[in-house]
Scaffold this motif. Structure first.
Motif, PDB file in Angstrom:
ATOM      1  N   ASP A 206      -2.667 -40.343  66.937  1.00 50.74           N
ATOM      2  CA  ASP A 206      -2.831 -40.992  68.214  1.00 50.74           C
ATOM      3  C   ASP A 206      -3.926 -42.341  67.854  1.00 50.74           C
ATOM      4  O   ASP A 206      -4.999 -42.270  67.672  1.00 50.74           O
ATOM      5  N   ARG A 207      -3.200 -43.438  67.372  1.00 48.57           N
ATOM      6  CA  ARG A 207      -3.780 -44.672  66.911  1.00 48.57           C
ATOM      7  C   ARG A 207      -4.888 -45.196  67.969  1.00 48.57           C
ATOM      8  O   ARG A 207      -5.897 -45.663  67.674  1.00 48.57           O
ATOM      9  N   ALA A 208      -4.261 -45.062  69.137  1.00 45.42           N
ATOM     10  CA  ALA A 208      -5.129 -45.879  70.169  1.00 45.42           C
ATOM     11  C   ALA A 208      -6.443 -45.045  70.365  1.00 45.42           C
ATOM     12  O   ALA A 208      -7.699 -45.795  70.622  1.00 45.42           O
ATOM     13  N   ALA A 209      -6.415 -43.671  70.485  1.00 38.43           N
ATOM     14  CA  ALA A 209      -7.639 -42.937  70.542  1.00 38.43           C
ATOM     15  C   ALA A 209      -8.623 -43.003  69.426  1.00 38.43           C
ATOM     16  O   ALA A 209      -9.866 -43.035  69.670  1.00 38.43           O
ATOM     17  N   ALA A 210      -8.008 -43.222  68.274  1.00 34.21           N
ATOM     18  CA  ALA A 210      -8.614 -43.118  67.081  1.00 34.21           C
ATOM     19  C   ALA A 210      -9.379 -44.625  66.828  1.00 34.21           C
ATOM     20  O   ALA A 210     -10.752 -44.460  66.700  1.00 34.21           O
ATOM     21  N   ILE A 211      -8.936 -45.552  67.422  1.00 33.39           N
ATOM     22  CA  ILE A 211      -9.379 -47.057  67.600  1.00 33.39           C
ATOM     23  C   ILE A 211     -10.595 -46.700  68.525  1.00 33.39           C
ATOM     24  O   ILE A 211     -11.796 -47.469  68.162  1.00 33.39           O
ATOM     25  N   ASP A 212     -10.224 -46.364  69.623  1.00 34.92           N
ATOM     26  CA  ASP A 212     -11.445 -46.207  70.564  1.00 34.92           C
ATOM     27  C   ASP A 212     -12.573 -45.706  70.201  1.00 34.92           C
ATOM     28  O   ASP A 212     -13.663 -46.070  70.359  1.00 34.92           O
ATOM     29  N   GLU A 213     -12.448 -44.184  69.327  1.00 33.87           N
ATOM     30  CA  GLU A 213     -13.578 -43.740  68.866  1.00 33.87           C
ATOM     31  C   GLU A 213     -14.467 -44.224  67.796  1.00 33.87           C
ATOM     32  O   GLU A 213     -15.481 -44.152  67.616  1.00 33.87           O
ATOM     33  N   TYR A 214     -13.564 -44.894  66.963  1.00 35.46           N
ATOM     34  CA  TYR A 214     -14.328 -45.709  66.060  1.00 35.46           C
ATOM     35  C   TYR A 214     -15.136 -46.895  66.446  1.00 35.46           C
ATOM     36  O   TYR A 214     -15.997 -47.109  65.984  1.00 35.46           O
ATOM     37  N   THR A 215     -14.400 -47.555  67.345  1.00 40.20           N
ATOM     38  CA  THR A 215     -15.323 -48.630  68.075  1.00 40.20           C
ATOM     39  C   THR A 215     -16.493 -48.019  68.735  1.00 40.20           C
ATOM     40  O   THR A 215     -17.288 -48.696  68.755  1.00 40.20           O
ATOM     41  N   LYS A 216     -16.259 -46.884  69.547  1.00 41.09           N
ATOM     42  CA  LYS A 216     -17.471 -46.150  69.975  1.00 41.09           C
ATOM     43  C   LYS A 216     -18.696 -45.723  69.160  1.00 41.09           C
ATOM     44  O   LYS A 216     -19.669 -45.696  69.452  1.00 41.09           O
ATOM     45  N   ALA A 217     -18.028 -45.387  67.897  1.00 35.13           N
ATOM     46  CA  ALA A 217     -18.863 -44.757  66.850  1.00 35.13           C
ATOM     47  C   ALA A 217     -19.881 -46.091  66.527  1.00 35.13           C
ATOM     48  O   ALA A 217     -21.369 -46.040  66.129  1.00 35.13           O
ATOM     49  N   LEU A 218     -19.325 -47.394  66.346  1.00 31.67           N
ATOM     50  CA  LEU A 218     -20.049 -48.637  66.206  1.00 31.67           C
ATOM     51  C   LEU A 218     -21.173 -48.928  67.260  1.00 31.67           C
ATOM     52  O   LEU A 218     -22.137 -49.304  66.984  1.00 31.67           O
ATOM     53  N   GLU A 219     -20.617 -48.737  68.480  1.00 28.49           N
ATOM     54  CA  GLU A 219     -21.496 -48.913  69.465  1.00 28.49           C
ATOM     55  C   GLU A 219     -22.578 -47.886  69.664  1.00 28.49           C
ATOM     56  O   GLU A 219     -23.757 -48.304  69.824  1.00 28.49           O
ATOM     57  N   ALA A 220     -22.469 -46.497  69.241  1.00 30.81           N
ATOM     58  CA  ALA A 220     -23.438 -45.638  69.118  1.00 30.81           C
ATOM     59  C   ALA A 220     -24.352 -46.042  67.820  1.00 30.81           C
ATOM     60  O   ALA A 220     -25.651 -45.737  68.189  1.00 30.81           O
ATOM     61  N   ALA A 221     -23.949 -46.538  66.994  1.00 34.52           N
ATOM     62  CA  ALA A 221     -24.623 -46.810  65.777  1.00 34.52           C
ATOM     63  C   ALA A 221     -25.626 -48.070  66.265  1.00 34.52           C
ATOM     64  O   ALA A 221     -26.784 -47.914  65.851  1.00 34.52           O
ATOM     65  N   GLY A 222     -25.207 -49.092  67.271  1.00 35.61           N
ATOM     66  CA  GLY A 222     -26.021 -49.968  67.778  1.00 35.61           C
ATOM     67  C   GLY A 222     -27.262 -49.556  68.338  1.00 35.61           C
ATOM     68  O   GLY A 222     -28.371 -50.041  68.351  1.00 35.61           O
ATOM     69  N   VAL A 223     -26.822 -48.451  69.271  1.00 37.19           N
ATOM     70  CA  VAL A 223     -27.888 -47.869  70.235  1.00 37.19           C
ATOM     71  C   VAL A 223     -29.210 -47.095  69.145  1.00 37.19           C
ATOM     72  O   VAL A 223     -30.167 -47.224  69.454  1.00 37.19           O
ATOM     73  N   ALA A 224     -28.493 -46.276  68.290  1.00 37.56           N
ATOM     74  CA  ALA A 224     -29.185 -45.718  67.236  1.00 37.56           C
ATOM     75  C   ALA A 224     -30.160 -46.380  66.632  1.00 37.56           C
ATOM     76  O   ALA A 224     -31.450 -46.125  66.214  1.00 37.56           O
ATOM     77  N   GLU A 225     -29.710 -47.595  66.012  1.00 38.16           N
ATOM     78  CA  GLU A 225     -30.641 -48.551  65.093  1.00 38.16           C
ATOM     79  C   GLU A 225     -31.817 -49.047  66.006  1.00 38.16           C
ATOM     80  O   GLU A 225     -32.759 -49.064  65.657  1.00 38.16           O
TER      81      GLU A 225
END
Length: 251
Positions: A206-225
């Motif tokens: 599921d490429r679309a869902a994978a892209i969505d989660e990796y993108t959200k991982a980067l967003e979550a990283a920004g919040v955590a930083e």
């Protein structure tokens, strides 16, 4: 406690020698009165202390095997202590936590089947505790951690469909902790689980869902930083690599 402190100073051989002194004393206590639960508790704690230095030193395979020996000797003690009093929440939490430790070591040794079994037991026990106190940060984490690590093991075996619900549940619980006390979470936690979900979806095709989660991982990283005041460079690099690979394959 002395051994634990010395371990954190990365003086591993010294820490192990001190832990063995404590373990010898604890074994004498248990031998003097095998029925006394207090002695079992001290014996269990001493075995865990003896295993701890070997989980973080630089010769992982040899040291992880030694850590596993101590943790597995502690396990029947932990189970016996918990079974002796169903209302002893601390004992039940310790039992679940030790199973998670064992699973972590087995994961480090790439014994994924054994790790999954340990993580599953740990999460089932901790779920019972969480049911009794749904807002306990300690219990939320006690369920979330083994579920996330179980998903990691299942991903390693390419059992992505089994890993997916575990990663989702882990994320849900960690987000609950974050809503209660954001600084209680380590900076990497939510972004890391997001990448785990990305791995699941990528493995399932599921490429679309994978892209969505990796993108959200980067967003979550920004919040955590911002919350923790330090960069998550390695995690960002991994998520960006996966996103780049997925976007190239889409073309």
């Amino acid at each position: 406690r002395q051994s634990s402190t010395i371990t954190r100073l990365r003086r591993f051989d010294e820490a192990y020698e001190v832990a063995l002194q404590g373990l010898g004393l604890a074994q004498r206590l248990t031998n003097s009165d095998p029925i006394d639960v207090r002695h079992k508790v001290r014996h269990m704690q001493a075995e865990i202390s003896a295993g701890f230095p070997h989980t973080i030193r630089t010769n992982p395979k040899r040291n992880l095997h030694l850590a596993l020996q101590h943790y597995e000797r502690a396990l029947p003690l932990a189970e016996s202590i918990a079974a002796s009093d169903a209302n002893n929440i601390r004992a039940t939490r310790d039992f679940s936590g030790l199973l998670t430790r064992i699973g972590e070591v087995q994961l480090g040794l790439a014994d994924h089947a054994s790790a999954i079994a340990a993580f599953e037991r740990a999460s089932i026990i901790a779920e019972r505790l969480l049911k009794g106190d749904p807002d306990s940060i300690d219990f939320l984490e006690a369920v979330a951690l083994p579920l996330d690590r179980m998903a990691a093991s299942q991903n390693s075996l390419k059992r992505y469909a089994e890993a997916l619900p575990n990663a989702k549940r882990s994320l849900e619980l960690y987000q609950r902790i974050g809503s209660i006390a954001p600084k209680k979470l380590q900076a990497e936690t939510v972004p890391s689980v997001r990448t785990r979900l990305g791995d699941c979806y990528e493995g399932l095709g599921d490429r679309a869902a994978a892209i969505d989660e990796y993108t959200k991982a980067l967003e979550a990283a920004g919040v955590a930083e911002k919350t923790h005041g330090r960069p998550l460079t390695e995690l960002r690099a991994f998520a960006n690599r996966r996103l780049a690979a997925l976007r190239v394959s889409a073309k």
